[in-house]
Design a protein around this motif. Structure first.
Motif, PDB file in Angstrom:
ATOM      1  N   ARG A 340       2.502   3.284   8.085  1.00 12.26           N
ATOM      2  CA  ARG A 340       2.186   4.646   7.657  1.00 12.26           C
ATOM      3  C   ARG A 340       0.861   4.655   6.907  1.00 12.26           C
ATOM      4  O   ARG A 340       0.432   3.637   6.364  1.00 12.26           O
ATOM      5  CB  ARG A 340       3.291   5.204   6.743  1.00 12.26           C
ATOM      6  CG  ARG A 340       4.650   5.243   7.382  1.00 12.26           C
ATOM      7  CD  ARG A 340       5.728   5.700   6.417  1.00 12.26           C
ATOM      8  NE  ARG A 340       5.556   7.088   6.028  1.00 12.26           N
ATOM      9  CZ  ARG A 340       6.439   7.760   5.276  1.00 12.26           C
ATOM     10  NH1 ARG A 340       7.520   7.136   4.811  1.00 12.26           N
ATOM     11  NH2 ARG A 340       6.224   9.019   4.963  1.00 12.26           N
ATOM     12  N   LYS A 341       0.233   5.828   6.886  1.00 10.78           N
ATOM     13  CA  LYS A 341      -0.968   6.025   6.084  1.00 10.78           C
ATOM     14  C   LYS A 341      -0.552   6.482   4.692  1.00 10.78           C
ATOM     15  O   LYS A 341       0.421   7.213   4.519  1.00 10.78           O
ATOM     16  CB  LYS A 341      -1.881   7.069   6.720  1.00 10.78           C
ATOM     17  CG  LYS A 341      -2.544   6.611   8.009  1.00 10.78           C
ATOM     18  CD  LYS A 341      -3.561   5.510   7.736  1.00 10.78           C
ATOM     19  CE  LYS A 341      -4.298   5.117   9.013  1.00 10.78           C
ATOM     20  NZ  LYS A 341      -5.269   4.043   8.757  1.00 10.78           N
ATOM     21  N   GLY A 386      -2.489  -7.073   1.078  1.00 12.74           N
ATOM     22  CA  GLY A 386      -1.810  -7.487  -0.152  1.00 12.74           C
ATOM     23  C   GLY A 386      -0.735  -6.494  -0.543  1.00 12.74           C
ATOM     24  O   GLY A 386      -0.620  -5.408   0.025  1.00 12.74           O
ATOM     25  N   LYS A 387       0.049  -6.887  -1.535  1.00 17.01           N
ATOM     26  CA  LYS A 387       1.115  -6.011  -2.022  1.00 17.01           C
ATOM     27  C   LYS A 387       0.518  -4.887  -2.870  1.00 17.01           C
ATOM     28  O   LYS A 387      -0.429  -5.121  -3.631  1.00 17.01           O
ATOM     29  CB  LYS A 387       2.119  -6.816  -2.846  1.00 17.01           C
ATOM     30  CG  LYS A 387       2.917  -7.833  -2.039  1.00 17.01           C
ATOM     31  CD  LYS A 387       3.935  -8.542  -2.916  1.00 17.01           C
ATOM     32  CE  LYS A 387       3.237  -9.324  -4.034  1.00 17.01           C
ATOM     33  NZ  LYS A 387       4.214 -10.054  -4.881  1.00 17.01           N
ATOM     34  N   VAL A 388       1.093  -3.691  -2.751  1.00 23.19           N
ATOM     35  CA  VAL A 388       0.643  -2.531  -3.527  1.00 23.19           C
ATOM     36  C   VAL A 388       1.881  -1.825  -4.086  1.00 23.19           C
ATOM     37  O   VAL A 388       2.923  -1.772  -3.431  1.00 23.19           O
ATOM     38  CB  VAL A 388      -0.189  -1.557  -2.673  1.00 23.19           C
ATOM     39  CG1 VAL A 388      -1.508  -2.184  -2.265  1.00 23.19           C
ATOM     40  CG2 VAL A 388       0.582  -1.105  -1.447  1.00 23.19           C
ATOM     41  N   PRO A 389       1.788  -1.282  -5.297  1.00 23.25           N
ATOM     42  CA  PRO A 389       2.939  -0.577  -5.886  1.00 23.25           C
ATOM     43  C   PRO A 389       3.120   0.806  -5.265  1.00 23.25           C
ATOM     44  O   PRO A 389       2.157   1.546  -5.061  1.00 23.25           O
ATOM     45  CB  PRO A 389       2.576  -0.485  -7.370  1.00 23.25           C
ATOM     46  CG  PRO A 389       1.088  -0.518  -7.390  1.00 23.25           C
ATOM     47  CD  PRO A 389       0.652  -1.376  -6.244  1.00 23.25           C
ATOM     48  N   VAL A 390       4.371   1.162  -4.999  1.00 29.65           N
ATOM     49  CA  VAL A 390       4.671   2.454  -4.379  1.00 29.65           C
ATOM     50  C   VAL A 390       4.265   3.612  -5.280  1.00 29.65           C
ATOM     51  O   VAL A 390       3.808   4.662  -4.808  1.00 29.65           O
ATOM     52  CB  VAL A 390       6.179   2.525  -4.043  1.00 29.65           C
ATOM     53  CG1 VAL A 390       6.568   3.915  -3.557  1.00 29.65           C
ATOM     54  CG2 VAL A 390       6.533   1.497  -2.992  1.00 29.65           C
ATOM     55  N   THR A 391       4.405   3.443  -6.603  1.00 35.14           N
ATOM     56  CA  THR A 391       4.146   4.551  -7.528  1.00 35.14           C
ATOM     57  C   THR A 391       2.681   4.968  -7.571  1.00 35.14           C
ATOM     58  O   THR A 391       2.362   6.027  -8.126  1.00 35.14           O
ATOM     59  CB  THR A 391       4.592   4.169  -8.947  1.00 35.14           C
ATOM     60  OG1 THR A 391       3.972   2.928  -9.314  1.00 35.14           O
ATOM     61  CG2 THR A 391       6.111   4.039  -9.002  1.00 35.14           C
ATOM     62  N   TYR A 392       1.797   4.170  -7.010  1.00 37.58           N
ATOM     63  CA  TYR A 392       0.374   4.487  -7.002  1.00 37.58           C
ATOM     64  C   TYR A 392      -0.042   5.149  -5.698  1.00 37.58           C
ATOM     65  O   TYR A 392      -1.223   5.388  -5.473  1.00 37.58           O
ATOM     66  CB  TYR A 392      -0.454   3.218  -7.207  1.00 37.58           C
ATOM     67  CG  TYR A 392      -0.538   2.774  -8.635  1.00 37.58           C
ATOM     68  CD1 TYR A 392      -1.738   2.799  -9.346  1.00 37.58           C
ATOM     69  CD2 TYR A 392       0.604   2.318  -9.313  1.00 37.58           C
ATOM     70  CE1 TYR A 392      -1.815   2.390 -10.673  1.00 37.58           C
ATOM     71  CE2 TYR A 392       0.540   1.910 -10.629  1.00 37.58           C
ATOM     72  CZ  TYR A 392      -0.663   1.940 -11.309  1.00 37.58           C
ATOM     73  OH  TYR A 392      -0.737   1.540 -12.621  1.00 37.58           O
ATOM     74  N   LEU A 393       0.917   5.446  -4.823  1.00 35.79           N
ATOM     75  CA  LEU A 393       0.602   5.957  -3.481  1.00 35.79           C
ATOM     76  C   LEU A 393       1.257   7.293  -3.219  1.00 35.79           C
ATOM     77  O   LEU A 393       2.299   7.628  -3.799  1.00 35.79           O
ATOM     78  CB  LEU A 393       1.085   4.942  -2.418  1.00 35.79           C
ATOM     79  CG  LEU A 393       0.573   3.519  -2.516  1.00 35.79           C
ATOM     80  CD1 LEU A 393       1.250   2.657  -1.461  1.00 35.79           C
ATOM     81  CD2 LEU A 393      -0.945   3.479  -2.377  1.00 35.79           C
ATOM     82  N   GLU A 394       0.616   8.025  -2.314  1.00 39.86           N
ATOM     83  CA  GLU A 394       1.205   9.235  -1.733  1.00 39.86           C
ATOM     84  C   GLU A 394       1.285   9.013  -0.223  1.00 39.86           C
ATOM     85  O   GLU A 394       0.248   8.970   0.452  1.00 39.86           O
ATOM     86  CB  GLU A 394       0.363  10.466  -2.054  1.00 39.86           C
ATOM     87  CG  GLU A 394       0.924  11.736  -1.415  1.00 39.86           C
ATOM     88  CD  GLU A 394       0.021  12.936  -1.625  1.00 39.86           C
ATOM     89  OE1 GLU A 394       0.307  13.989  -1.037  1.00 39.86           O
ATOM     90  OE2 GLU A 394      -1.011  12.804  -2.332  1.00 39.86           O
ATOM     91  N   LEU A 395       2.502   8.837   0.285  1.00 38.66           N
ATOM     92  CA  LEU A 395       2.685   8.577   1.709  1.00 38.66           C
ATOM     93  C   LEU A 395       2.375   9.826   2.507  1.00 38.66           C
ATOM     94  O   LEU A 395       2.891  10.912   2.222  1.00 38.66           O
ATOM     95  CB  LEU A 395       4.119   8.091   1.974  1.00 38.66           C
ATOM     96  CG  LEU A 395       4.518   6.815   1.227  1.00 38.66           C
ATOM     97  CD1 LEU A 395       5.957   6.443   1.550  1.00 38.66           C
ATOM     98  CD2 LEU A 395       3.573   5.666   1.581  1.00 38.66           C
ATOM     99  N   LEU A 396       1.538   9.705   3.530  1.00 37.77           N
ATOM    100  CA  LEU A 396       1.065  10.851   4.294  1.00 37.77           C
ATOM    101  C   LEU A 396       1.772  11.021   5.618  1.00 37.77           C
ATOM    102  O   LEU A 396       1.989  12.127   6.076  1.00 37.77           O
ATOM    103  CB  LEU A 396      -0.448  10.724   4.521  1.00 37.77           C
ATOM    104  CG  LEU A 396      -1.303  10.641   3.257  1.00 37.77           C
ATOM    105  CD1 LEU A 396      -2.771  10.468   3.622  1.00 37.77           C
ATOM    106  CD2 LEU A 396      -1.098  11.871   2.383  1.00 37.77           C
ATOM    107  N   SER A 397       2.092   9.952   6.286  1.00 38.40           N
ATOM    108  CA  SER A 397       2.685  10.098   7.614  1.00 38.40           C
ATOM    109  C   SER A 397       3.689   8.973   7.857  1.00 38.40           C
ATOM    110  O   SER A 397       3.733   7.991   7.132  1.00 38.40           O
ATOM    111  CB  SER A 397       1.601  10.071   8.694  1.00 38.40           C
ATOM    112  OG  SER A 397       0.894   8.848   8.655  1.00 38.40           O
TER     113      SER A 397
END
Length: 397
Positions: A340-341, A386-397
């Motif tokens: 997903r983006k 690399g690993k990224v925290p979910v709380t720093y993202l807004e899932l678009l699709s």
């Protein structure tokens, strides 16, 4: 009790006469004195101001107090000139319920301690709401009510007087017209025959009587015209004051908006503080990771949906021994489906080589792999991974 029969009969006669006059005007059988265009425009503007002020006032009351029973109660308190009792807001009541529930569940438990914290902030929100309601009632509702119950009643009274003066003027005009017509008819057909001298004397006498009636009607018309002009001037001055009313209401509207903005700013600050408080609590609930796709994202409290400079707290690094021993970032391959983006909400600095640093507003590709902590995703940007925290993202699709 002073009961004047003559005055009552006179008032009833005037009422009946004016009712007949109104009917004849509607049917086009009587002449009607028209007001000048400027005064007509002022009246139309005043009516428009009154109608919209009343609608804005009523809807603002609904906004500030949605409960109709409470509005009726406040109305009676105002009419009785008594102080309106302080009323607990819904947010304050909710906060009290949460804190009472925490005592039952145990304030030392994760749920109980969280209820205490959230309840305290709900009470703060309720206090901000109470202050907003009080300020808006004084600075916005009261001036509108004063116009509707004070200035507008005075304007309406003077307009009714003007309408009565117009009706009196039209009656005088009709009376003068009738007298002149009768005078002309009496003067046009005198009988000069000597054999009928009596008819001539009667005709001359009737002509003189009608002449006196015309003089009397003309005098009454002048008086009625003077009273009508004076009342029209008084009404015009009051109606021109509507411009000052608009200026006053404009100032009150600005104060209402400022109070509303201050209220929402306070609410925003309280919610941000609440999020910071909750982020310090240990994660006492487990989230089951999806085995077939990407996580649907963080809960509303774990992602900052309100604008602000603060970013969410860094999630703890996965301590799962299986993940740390088997998950090697360079060997992770994206799945055939499930990528997903995502838009990055905040800057993030990688803690080690297994994580991917992020810049606010950039777009990356994310996906999850079996056995991975649900608070983290694999992020790719070009040839970086690399690993990224979910709380720093807004899932678009």
């Amino acid at each position: 009790m002073d009961f004047n029969v003559k005055k009552l009969a006179s008032d009833a006669g005037v009422f009946f006469t004016r009712a007949v006059q109104y009917t004849e005007e509607k049917l086009g059988q009587a002449e009607k004195t028209e007001l000048d265009a400027h005064l007509e425009n002022l009246i139309a503007r005043a009516d428009c101001t009154k109608n919209w002020t009343e609608k804005i006032f009523r809807q603002t009351e609904v906004l500030l107090q949605p409960n109709p029973s409470a509005r009726i109660e406040e109305f009676f308190y105002e009419k009785l000139d008594r102080k309106i009792p302080s009323r607990t807001t819904n947010a304050e009541l909710l906060g009290q319920y949460m804190q009472d529930a925490a005592k039952e569940f145990g304030p030392g438990t994760p749920y109980g301690s969280t209820l205490i914290t959230v309840g305290e902030f709900q009470k703060r929100l309720g206090g901000a709401e109470r202050e907003f309601l009080h300020t808006s009632a004084i600075n916005f509702l009261t001036p509108l009510r004063n116009f509707l119950e004070g200035d507008w009643k005075t304007i309406s009274k003077e307009r009714r007087l003007l309408e009565n003066r117009r009706l009196d003027l039209d009656v005088c005009k009709a009376r003068l017209k009738k007298a002149k017509s009768a005078e002309a008819k009496a003067a046009a057909a005198p009988d000069f025959q000597e054999t009928r001298p009596r008819n001539y004397v009667l005709s001359a006498s009737a002509s003189a009587l009608w002449s006196e009636e015309v003089d009397k009607a003309e005098h009454e018309l002048r008086v009625a015209q003077t009273e009508f002009d004076r009342q029209a001037e008084v009404t015009r001055l009051l109606l021109e004051g509507i411009s000052s009313t608009h200026v006053n209401h404009l100032r009150c509207l600005h104060e209402f908006v400022e109070a509303q903005a201050a209220y929402y700013i306070q609410c925003h600050k309280h919610m941000q503080d609440l999020q910071k408080e909750l982020s310090r609590f240990p994660n006492a609930f487990a989230v089951n990771a999806s085995t077939s796709g990407v996580s649907t994202g963080p809960s509303p409290l774990s992602i900052a949906t309100l604008p602000g400079p603060s970013s969410p707290s860094r999630p703890p690094n996965p301590s799962n021994a299986l993940e740390s021993s088997t998950l090697k970032i360079e060997e992770v391959k994206p799945p055939a489906t499930g990528t997903r983006k995502a838009k990055v909400l905040y800057d993030y600095d990688a803690a080690d080589t297994s994580e991917l640093s992020l810049l606010s507003d950039e777009l990356i590709t994310v996906y999850t792999v079996p056995g991975m902590d649900p608070d983290w995703l694999i992020g790719e940007r070009g040839n970086q991974k690399g690993k990224v925290p979910v709380t720093y993202l807004e899932l678009l699709s």
